[in-house]
Design a protein around this motif. Structure first.
Motif, short mmCIF file in Angstrom:
data_model
loop_
_atom_site.label_atom_id
_atom_site.label_comp_id
_atom_site.label_asym_id
_atom_site.label_seq_id
_atom_site.Cartn_x
_atom_site.Cartn_y
_atom_site.Cartn_z
N SER A 8 0.83 -1.20 0.00
CA SER A 8 0.00 0.00 0.00
C SER A 8 0.86 1.25 0.00
CB SER A 8 -0.92 -0.01 1.22
OG SER A 8 -1.77 1.11 1.22
N ILE A 9 1.99 1.19 0.70
CA ILE A 9 2.91 2.33 0.76
C ILE A 9 3.49 2.62 -0.62
CG2 ILE A 9 5.14 3.13 1.65
CD1 ILE A 9 4.43 1.63 4.25
N ALA A 10 3.89 1.56 -1.32
CA ALA A 10 4.47 1.74 -2.65
C ALA A 10 3.46 2.36 -3.62
CB ALA A 10 4.95 0.39 -3.19
N LYS A 11 2.22 1.88 -3.54
CA LYS A 11 1.17 2.43 -4.41
C LYS A 11 0.88 3.88 -4.03
CE LYS A 11 -3.65 1.58 -5.80
NZ LYS A 11 -4.86 0.74 -5.57
N GLY A 12 0.81 4.14 -2.73
CA GLY A 12 0.53 5.49 -2.27
C GLY A 12 1.61 6.48 -2.66
N LEU A 13 2.85 6.03 -2.61
CA LEU A 13 3.97 6.90 -2.96
C LEU A 13 3.89 7.34 -4.41
CD1 LEU A 13 6.55 8.18 -1.87
CD2 LEU A 13 7.80 6.15 -2.62
N TYR A 14 3.39 6.45 -5.27
CA TYR A 14 3.23 6.81 -6.68
C TYR A 14 2.27 7.98 -6.82
CZ TYR A 14 1.16 6.68 -11.34
OH TYR A 14 0.67 7.05 -12.57
N TYR A 15 1.10 7.87 -6.19
CA TYR A 15 0.10 8.94 -6.30
C TYR A 15 0.57 10.21 -5.61
CZ TYR A 15 -3.28 5.64 -8.18
OH TYR A 15 -3.93 4.74 -8.99
N TYR A 16 1.22 10.06 -4.45
CA TYR A 16 1.67 11.23 -3.69
C TYR A 16 2.71 12.03 -4.45
CZ TYR A 16 3.38 13.95 0.27
OH TYR A 16 3.75 14.97 1.11
N SER A 17 3.49 11.34 -5.31
CA SER A 17 4.63 11.99 -5.97
C SER A 17 4.35 12.45 -7.39
CB SER A 17 5.83 11.02 -5.98
OG SER A 17 6.16 10.60 -4.66
N LEU A 18 3.11 12.31 -7.86
CA LEU A 18 2.80 12.71 -9.24
C LEU A 18 3.13 14.18 -9.46
CD1 LEU A 18 -0.59 10.87 -9.84
CD2 LEU A 18 1.58 10.41 -10.99
N LYS A 19 3.74 14.49 -10.61
CA LYS A 19 4.18 15.84 -10.89
C LYS A 19 3.46 16.50 -12.06
CE LYS A 19 8.89 14.72 -9.36
NZ LYS A 19 10.32 14.67 -9.77
#
Length: 610
Positions: free
Chosen positions: A24-35
């Motif tokens: 879940s952390i890995a998936k969340g990091l993707y969305y959190y880091s979108l530029k």
């Protein structure tokens, strides 16, 4: 007891839980880091995704209503089609004046799907403050709930709306919804959308990640409310950072939300977290300490959204054998004081406290990712804690004109660096935005957002909240602008001078509002405090009405004509100043009561539950 430092051992103790949340952390990091601001990932597409993946699962629970994701998406689509048919397009806005009910969420998503932003009006506002908030945005239309129609009618002639038929009515009762009965001058939105299809809308210029989805109002530091634009990115960051990385939300989770949905904590943080897991949000119109745990059991809630004051109310309820008879294990919000952090967790069996720090307009946020005690957590955003002038939002500049960071463990004014990745969306008013930006902070050309809050570092980049500075204070979970309240009191025609500030009451969170005033006519003994109370009720939300009033014949100033507000704060609601009268708005009372020594002792002794 406050935790002052976080050690390696503290972090290590939480690592097994972090490992379990790794996917879940890995998936969340993707969305959190979108530029990419042009990416077609928005609030609307999040709901559409859940309608496909979790179509029969509940999206919203409210009273006896259970609305699935498929039903919710189709409902929002009908609203989108209607608004589009009225000529609304990407870049337009509508105002929303609804209490915590499913119709609010459907309206926000429906508008978002065609690029229309919703201005989330504070349902406690009325009169001039409400009119100001609406006019700040200059919306095309307004959606008014049946429960707030009389409030809007009070300012309808004072606001400017851009559409020929701008007033949309949202019924609150089945009989009115079915009959189509509508007040004069309104269009019944519930009735009108029934003729539109529930398929996902297609528009020529669809909204993208960087477009404005909502406007959240804040008192800011001075003056009347400001409107802070919130992009779809903020929903996506909450979706990834809070929902996935911190809470690990899933389709079996239910988040119970009694916080008002015009607040960023409820709308962005809580609902964004819910969407991340295909979870359900359970709504209640207003918080009730006595009904809280019954609702939690009724909805099968695993999570709830909080502010510190809410938790204090729950902790003050008489102990019950049912205190742990529930499935609630997680909570997300802000303002949980160290003094009640551990007692609350232990009494009610809470495992995860996702305390956070953020602001509607700001570019920086902290989250208690590691589930540590007494901390707002850490952030990946660039920040600094700098020296400041006590009692202000003003940082100290050295002889070279630069700011200086505080030593580790010392309280400092929190600044968030403004960069391409960590943009500052600010307010709709450019001058207000500029006032929140500090330039040439550590080097020529840099820019930083001034949060106006004091925090301290307690280890491993974790911060602990210390105080809110400047011309605001926090009461009942709301920011109160002293200048706004002063202006309202000035307009009453009853006072010559009025100074508003916050004072401490033992056993409460935040600061209670207090005003020291000089009557316009007559003396201290002749002042009509009841007339003042009636006026304040008509023009201010309840949380902003001063709890205490000090009536005096003169307010002391400095040699440069500045009020000695620090002396007034020190005096508080004491009654030992000759020639003055002090009044208090006591709980469940309908007016002010004169304060005497006996009442001061009761307040100081915590006998009165403010």
């Amino acid at each position: 007891m406050s935790q002052d430092t976080i050690s390696v051992r503290d972090i290590a103790r939480q690592l097994p839980g972090v490992v379990r949340r790794a996917p879940s952390i890995a998936k969340g990091l993707y969305y959190y880091s979108l530029k990419n601001d042009s990416k077609p990932l928005t609030l609307g597409t999040l709901v559409e995704h859940n309608a496909v993946k979790y179509g029969t699962r509940p999206a919203i629970l409210a009273d006896d209503r259970r609305i699935s994701y498929a039903e919710f998406n189709a409902w929002a689509n009908r609203i989108a089609h209607y608004l589009h048919a009225q000529g609304l397009k990407k870049g337009d806005s509508i105002a929303v004046l609804l209490e915590n009910r499913p119709e609010l969420l459907a309206t926000v998503v429906g508008a978002a799907k065609i690029g229309v932003a919703c201005a989330m009006l504070n349902t406690s506002q009325k009169g001039k403050v409400l009119a100001h908030s609406i006019n700040l945005i200059e919306p095309q239309m307004i959606v008014v709930g049946e429960e707030l129609a009389s409030v809007f009618e009070g300012v309808r002639h004072q606001v400017t709306l851009g559409h020929p038929s701008p007033c949309l009515f949202m019924p609150d009762t089945d009989s009115l919804r079915d009959s189509g009965a509508t007040p004069d001058g309104y269009i019944n939105l519930a009735q009108m959308i029934s003729g539109y299809r529930g398929n996902n809308p297609t528009v020529k210029t669809p909204p993208t990640l960087g477009d404005t989805a909502v406007y959240i109002y804040t008192s800011g530091t001075t003056g009347l409310p400001k409107a802070a634009p919130g992009s779809h990115r903020k929903f996506i960051k909450a979706y990834g950072g809070f929902g996935l990385m911190t809470l690990n939300m899933g389709p079996n989770d239910v988040l119970y939300c009694t916080l008002p949905l015009y607040h960023a904590t409820a709308l962005l943080v809580c609902w964004g977290s819910v969407l991340s897991g295909g979870s359900a949000i359970a709504l209640r119109r207003r918080f009730s300490a006595s009904a809280f745990w019954d609702d939690v059991r009724r909805y099968g809630a695993s999570t709830f959204g909080y502010v510190g004051e809410l938790c204090r109310y729950l902790l003050n309820q008489p102990p019950s054998p049912n205190d742990r008879h529930h499935g609630l294990t997680k909570m997300i919000g802000n303002g949980l004081r160290p003094s009640i952090w551990k007692p609350f967790k232990e009494r009610f069996g809470i495992e995860t406290v996702a305390e956070l720090y953020a602001s509607s307009e700001g570019n920086i946020g902290f989250s208690n990712f590691f589930n540590m005690e007494n901390t707002v957590g850490f952030t990946t955003a660039p920040y600094a804690l700098v020296k400041y002038h006590e009692g202000t939002r003003d940082p100290v500049r050295n002889a070279k004109g630069r700011m200086e960071k505080v030593k580790a463990g010392e309280p400092g004014l929190l600044l968030g660096e403004i960069t391409a990745k960590w943009a500052f969306e600010g307010y709709t008013q450019k001058d207000a935005t500029e006032k929140s930006i500090l330039r040439d902070v550590f080097k020529k050309g840099d820019a930083w957002f001034n949060t106006g809050d004091v925090l301290k570092e307690i280890g491993w980049r974790h911060l602990q909240f210390v105080d809110r500075m400047g011309d605001t204070f926090r009461w009942k979970g709301e920011n109160v602008s002293t200048t706004e309240v002063e202006n309202i009191i000035d307009e009453s025609g009853m006072v010559e001078e009025a100074i508003v500030y916050g004072v401490d009451i033992p056993g409460t969170n935040g600061k209670a509002g207090m005003v020291t005033l000089v009557p316009q006519q007559g003396g201290v003994d002749d002042f009509d405090v009841d007339a003042l109370f009636r006026y304040l009720q008509d023009n201010l939300p309840p949380y902003a009405i001063p709890v205490f009033v000090r009536v005096t014949s003169a307010i002391e100033k400095t040699g440069t004509f500045k009020y000695k507000k620090a002396d007034l704060k020190t005096a508080g609601y004491s009654v030992d100043r000759p020639g003055e009268r002090v009044y208090a708005w006591l709980p469940r009372e309908t007016g002010y009561t004169q304060v005497d020594e006996a009442l001061v002792k009761r307040i100081e002794g915590g006998e009165i539950p403010f």
